[in-house]
Design a protein around this motif. Structure first.
Motif, PDB file in Angstrom:
ATOM      1  N   ILE A  27     -13.417  63.631  72.431  1.00  0.00           N
ATOM      2  CA  ILE A  27     -13.635  64.998  72.203  1.00  0.00           C
ATOM      3  C   ILE A  27     -12.350  66.146  72.183  1.00  0.00           C
ATOM      4  O   ILE A  27     -12.489  67.015  71.727  1.00  0.00           O
ATOM      5  N   ARG A  28     -11.390  65.594  73.074  1.00  0.00           N
ATOM      6  CA  ARG A  28     -10.386  66.414  73.409  1.00  0.00           C
ATOM      7  C   ARG A  28      -9.505  66.772  71.990  1.00  0.00           C
ATOM      8  O   ARG A  28      -8.735  67.580  71.931  1.00  0.00           O
ATOM      9  N   ASN A  87     -11.628  68.973  66.465  1.00  0.00           N
ATOM     10  CA  ASN A  87     -11.523  70.599  66.039  1.00  0.00           C
ATOM     11  C   ASN A  87     -12.588  70.904  65.123  1.00  0.00           C
ATOM     12  O   ASN A  87     -12.297  70.478  63.921  1.00  0.00           O
ATOM     13  N   GLN A  89     -14.177  71.308  69.022  1.00  0.00           N
ATOM     14  CA  GLN A  89     -14.592  70.462  70.175  1.00  0.00           C
ATOM     15  C   GLN A  89     -16.035  70.669  70.179  1.00  0.00           C
ATOM     16  O   GLN A  89     -16.549  71.816  70.059  1.00  0.00           O
ATOM     17  N   CYS A 147     -19.387  71.584  71.947  1.00  0.00           N
ATOM     18  CA  CYS A 147     -19.492  72.370  73.066  1.00  0.00           C
ATOM     19  C   CYS A 147     -21.168  72.665  73.355  1.00  0.00           C
ATOM     20  O   CYS A 147     -21.821  72.246  72.347  1.00  0.00           O
ATOM     21  N   GLY A 149     -20.548  68.968  76.214  1.00  0.00           N
ATOM     22  CA  GLY A 149     -19.071  69.346  76.260  1.00  0.00           C
ATOM     23  C   GLY A 149     -18.565  69.181  77.456  1.00  0.00           C
ATOM     24  O   GLY A 149     -18.923  68.739  78.572  1.00  0.00           O
ATOM     25  N   HIS A 190     -19.048  60.220  71.012  1.00  0.00           N
ATOM     26  CA  HIS A 190     -18.049  61.137  71.779  1.00  0.00           C
ATOM     27  C   HIS A 190     -17.793  60.745  73.054  1.00  0.00           C
ATOM     28  O   HIS A 190     -18.763  60.553  73.875  1.00  0.00           O
TER      29      HIS A 190
END
Length: 292
Positions: A50-51, A54, A56, A58, A65, A239
């Motif tokens: 997840i880093r 785009n 991310q 949340c 998140g 994720h």
């Protein structure tokens, strides 16, 4: 300018694998070890970091998140949480830190931290069995509570106040704050199973119930009629947060009255984990949260 590539890893995650007697639901007697539950299905998964996504994921949009958060407690204080003195420190100090963090993330003013779990896991794949579904690093995908045990759980913790809060608010959830203890996670990272692309996903359709007897976990988490284990679906996305460090935390709904926001989760075996990776140590706090 080309978008940055999404980084992935691959690994194994446990999921529901049916029962030995063909029954829809499972059972486990924790005293004798008797169970009709098959050992978990080992699902090979491709997991996005997840880093590198785009946008991310949340909490507001996805129900999970990663956030920055430093605690005043030391690793030694966290790991002492299984002693009476250590438990009091976590409940007196860390619960307040968690409540403030959850209020900031969710915008809710009604946040009740009520239980914590410390886990340490050095297992290898294949070493977990059906009667270990709720031990160690929980390498089986699950939600903590469903629509039945969610209502039961909030009433057990909040008593008569629970019905007032449920009727007054549009939504309520069990929100977990999960963090590593002492060092970055190198083994058994936590995986979130995103079900937003699965039509009609619900507690009834995609979770199996396992009914426990002689359950020793009652002393820690309270009564719960059944555990809820995730059923596989090809529409899932997976994720995780690589190298989760001590100044970070994962936040997610482990139960949510808005089923679109609940986040099935569990540890997974990352094929990229170093052979000498340290034992995975973590602490999570669970909170009842009410939303306007």
């Amino acid at each position: 300018m080309a978008a940055a590539a999404v980084e992935t890893t691959s690994g194994l995650m446990g999921m529901w694998n049916g029962t030995k007697d063909g029954q829809e639901c499972g059972y486990i007697d924790w005293a004798s070890g008797s169970t009709n539950v098959n050992d978990p299905k080992e699902v090979k998964i491709e997991v996005e970091d997840i880093r590198t996504l785009n946008p991310q994921p949340c909490y507001d949009n996805d129900g999970y998140g990663i956030v920055k958060h430093e605690s005043s407690l030391t690793p030694e204080q966290f790991l002492a949480g299984n002693t009476p003195e250590g438990k009091k420190v976590i409940e007196d100090v860390y619960f307040k830190e968690v409540a403030e963090l959850v209020k900031k993330i969710t915008g809710s003013e009604i946040v009740h931290p009520y239980v914590f779990r410390i886990r340490q896991n050095a297992m290898k794949p294949g070493e977990f069995k059906a009667n270990k579904l709720s031990h160690s690093a929980l390498p089986v995908a699950h939600v903590d509570r469903d629509d039945v045990t969610g209502e039961d759980g909030v009433r057990e913790v909040l008593g008569d106040l629970a019905d007032q809060l449920i009727s007054k608010h549009k939504r309520y959830a069990q929100v977990n704050i999960w963090r590593t203890v002492g060092e970055a996670i190198k083994k058994w990272p936590l995986c979130f199973v995103n079900h937003s692309a699965v039509p009609g996903w619900s507690y009834d359709t995609h979770l199996a119930r396992v009914f426990p007897t002689n359950d020793p976990r009652i002393a820690i988490r309270g009564e719960k009629k059944h555990d809820s284990v995730l059923k596989y679906d090809p529409g899932y996305k997976y994720h995780y947060a690589s190298d989760l460090d001590v100044d970070e935390a994962l936040v997610f709904s482990s139960f949510d009255s808005d089923v679109d926001k609940v986040s099935p989760h569990g540890a997974f075996w990352d094929f990229a984990s170093p052979d000498d990776a340290p034992t995975r140590r973590s602490i999570e706090v669970r909170c009842w949260v009410f939303f306007d």
